[in-house]
Design an enzyme around this catalytic site. Structure first.
Site, PDB file in Angstrom:
ATOM      1  CG  HIS A 126      40.201  61.740  56.955  1.00  0.00           C
ATOM      2  ND1 HIS A 126      41.158  60.904  56.420  1.00  0.00           N
ATOM      3  CD2 HIS A 126      39.546  62.287  55.886  1.00  0.00           C
ATOM      4  CE1 HIS A 126      41.082  60.948  55.089  1.00  0.00           C
ATOM      5  NE2 HIS A 126      40.120  61.762  54.740  1.00  0.00           N
ATOM      6  CG  HIS A 195      42.532  65.440  52.898  1.00  0.00           C
ATOM      7  ND1 HIS A 195      41.775  65.854  51.814  1.00  0.00           N
ATOM      8  CD2 HIS A 195      42.057  64.213  53.233  1.00  0.00           C
ATOM      9  CE1 HIS A 195      40.878  64.933  51.533  1.00  0.00           C
ATOM     10  NE2 HIS A 195      41.031  63.916  52.381  1.00  0.00           N
ATOM     11  CD  GLN A 303      42.391  56.681  49.536  1.00  0.00           C
ATOM     12  OE1 GLN A 303      43.089  55.771  49.998  1.00  0.00           O
ATOM     13  NE2 GLN A 303      41.118  56.527  49.264  1.00  0.00           N
ATOM     14  CD  GLU A 331      43.669  61.790  50.923  1.00  0.00           C
ATOM     15  OE1 GLU A 331      43.357  61.257  51.998  1.00  0.00           O
ATOM     16  OE2 GLU A 331      42.875  61.896  49.980  1.00  0.00           O
TER      17      GLU A 331
HETATM   18  C1  BGC Z   1      38.732  59.960  51.393  1.00  0.00           C
HETATM   19  C2  BGC Z   1      37.385  60.263  50.784  1.00  0.00           C
HETATM   20  C3  BGC Z   1      36.746  61.342  51.583  1.00  0.00           C
HETATM   21  C4  BGC Z   1      37.641  62.540  51.623  1.00  0.00           C
HETATM   22  C5  BGC Z   1      37.137  63.576  52.583  1.00  0.00           C
HETATM   23  C6  BGC Z   1      39.561  61.187  51.325  1.00  0.00           C
HETATM   24  O1  BGC Z   1      40.783  60.958  51.914  1.00  0.00           O
HETATM   25  O2  BGC Z   1      39.362  58.876  50.786  1.00  0.00           O
HETATM   26  O3  BGC Z   1      36.569  59.128  50.732  1.00  0.00           O
HETATM   27  O4  BGC Z   1      35.501  61.680  51.103  1.00  0.00           O
HETATM   28  O5  BGC Z   1      38.919  62.196  52.055  1.00  0.00           O
HETATM   29  O6  BGC Z   1      36.691  64.679  52.000  1.00  0.00           O
END
Ligand code: BGC
Length: 368
Positions: A126, A195, A303, A331
């Site tokens: 991220h 997110h 995602q 996501e």
């Molecule tokens: C990821 C996870 C991650 C989370 C963060 C998601 O976008 O794929 O692996 O733990 O974000 O909290």
């Protein structure tokens, strides 16, 4: 004009007004360095969404259940301090410059090697240690919503090129729409997403009884560090097949290597339809409240993360109530680690280009 006509006209005027967003702004708090953080509330006839300038984050989305009761369907905190204390959940944030993972934080572009911060085991997640989720964006009221702007300087978190990002949140009837507009002054890579963690029951309990549909025939399996192997694997015959609406908890504990690696679902699905064209990314139905969330996007992937790493105890008070699986993320994105997978849709952005992408969260209800 008769009274009856006057009433009809007034009624249609109010409906038209309510269909548009009413926008208000308030002060939310300050960052440790004194920078002000504002909260924008967008209200239409079917939705009320609050967005703050810290991380351009969605703080709440209120929508009606089957009985017409409006409740907040995204996870978040009641104070700015709690958001600042939590470095790992990314509640409601715009993540960037590169959403999801880059293997070992390394990639090359036009013969140059780049190293970005490694903040998730051996990989970069991220956007690095100080990603877009942890910065204060510039808010500006626009028709039906708010535009959040961020300028990320050349070299920010190791990424090349000064990136100018505009994220527009707008409300229309029962939908929250997000438009991303991005440009750069040097070749770079970009992958932006939102997110938010949805819990359509609005109760902070696991979302395992909610039903999910993902119109995708393939997904991208991952290695032990959650980096795609590069294979586009068929979902057919696996717990990753959500082509028919399926209860999320039905197969989450199956004896499946991919589920074990991620502690549940935390994978990218390859959406049908063309990259850049609007298509359905997901549909979630909560039998308890009757709420339905439909996600559409121009992105090539989504995602689906089942909140596996949420842990109410982890940050003491900060994550209170947000237990494992108490929210799910959808996501919309380009695939993880794309800069190291030339066969994946490209995340490269060149000077002179403007990348525009759209994702819409639409809420409705379904009878029992
Ligand atoms: C990821 C996870 C991650 C989370 C963060 C998601 O976008 O794929 O692996 O733990 O974000 O909290």
């Amino acid at each position: 004009m008769t009274m009856r006509w006057l009433k009809v006209m007034l009624l249609s005027m109010t409906t038209a007004m309510a269909a548009h967003g009413l926008v208000s702004k308030s002060a939310l708090g300050t960052m440790p360095d004194g920078t002000a953080v504002d909260l924008y509330t967008l209200k239409s006839d079917g939705i009320e969404a609050s967005i703050m300038t810290y991380g351009a984050r969605v703080v709440s989305i209120k929508t009606a259940d089957r009985a017409g009761t409006m409740s907040n369907v995204v996870l978040g905190y009641s104070s700015l301090d709690a958001y600042l204390a939590d470095k790992t959940t990314y509640f409601g944030a715009i993540v960037g410059r590169y959403g999801n993972r880059i293997a070992l934080g390394k990639f090359s572009l036009n013969g140059h090697q780049y190293q970005v911060p490694v903040n998730n085991n051996a990989n970069s997640l991220h956007g690095g240690t100080l990603g877009f989720d942890k910065l204060v964006w510039q808010g500006r009221e626009i028709t039906d919503g708010v535009e959040m702007t961020l300028v990320s300087k050349d070299g920010d978190q190791g990424y090349p090129g000064t990136l100018t990002v505009h994220v527009r949140y707008t409300v229309h009837h029962n939908a929250l729409r997000i438009d991303y507009v991005v440009s750069t002054d040097k070749p770079t890579v970009v992958n932006l997403t939102n997110h938010s963690y949805f819990n359509l029951s609005a109760d902070n309990k696991p979302i395992l009884n909610e039903e999910l549909m993902l119109p995708a025939d393939q997904y991208t399996p991952v290695d032990a560090g959650l980096i795609p192997t590069g294979v586009l694997a068929p979902v057919e015959g696996t717990p990753f097949d959500f082509r028919k609406s399926t209860v999320i908890g039905a197969r989450i504990h199956d004896d499946n290597e991919q589920l074990k690696i991620a502690g549940g679902y935390d994978h990218n699905w390859v959406l049908r339809g063309k990259n850049g064209e609007v298509k359905t990314a997901a549909r979630v139905y909560d039998p308890a409240s009757g709420r339905v969330l439909t996600v559409t996007t121009t992105e090539p992937g989504v995602q689906f993360y089942s909140g596996n790493f949420l842990d109410g105890a982890k940050f003491g008070k900060a994550q209170e109530g947000h237990v494992k699986n108490s929210g799910l993320c959808l996501e919309t994105q380009h695939f993880p680690d794309s800069p190291n997978h030339p066969k994946f849709p490209t995340t490269e952005l060149k000077p002179g280009e403007t990348r525009h992408s759209t994702t819409t969260f639409t809420f409705s209800t379904q009878a029992k």
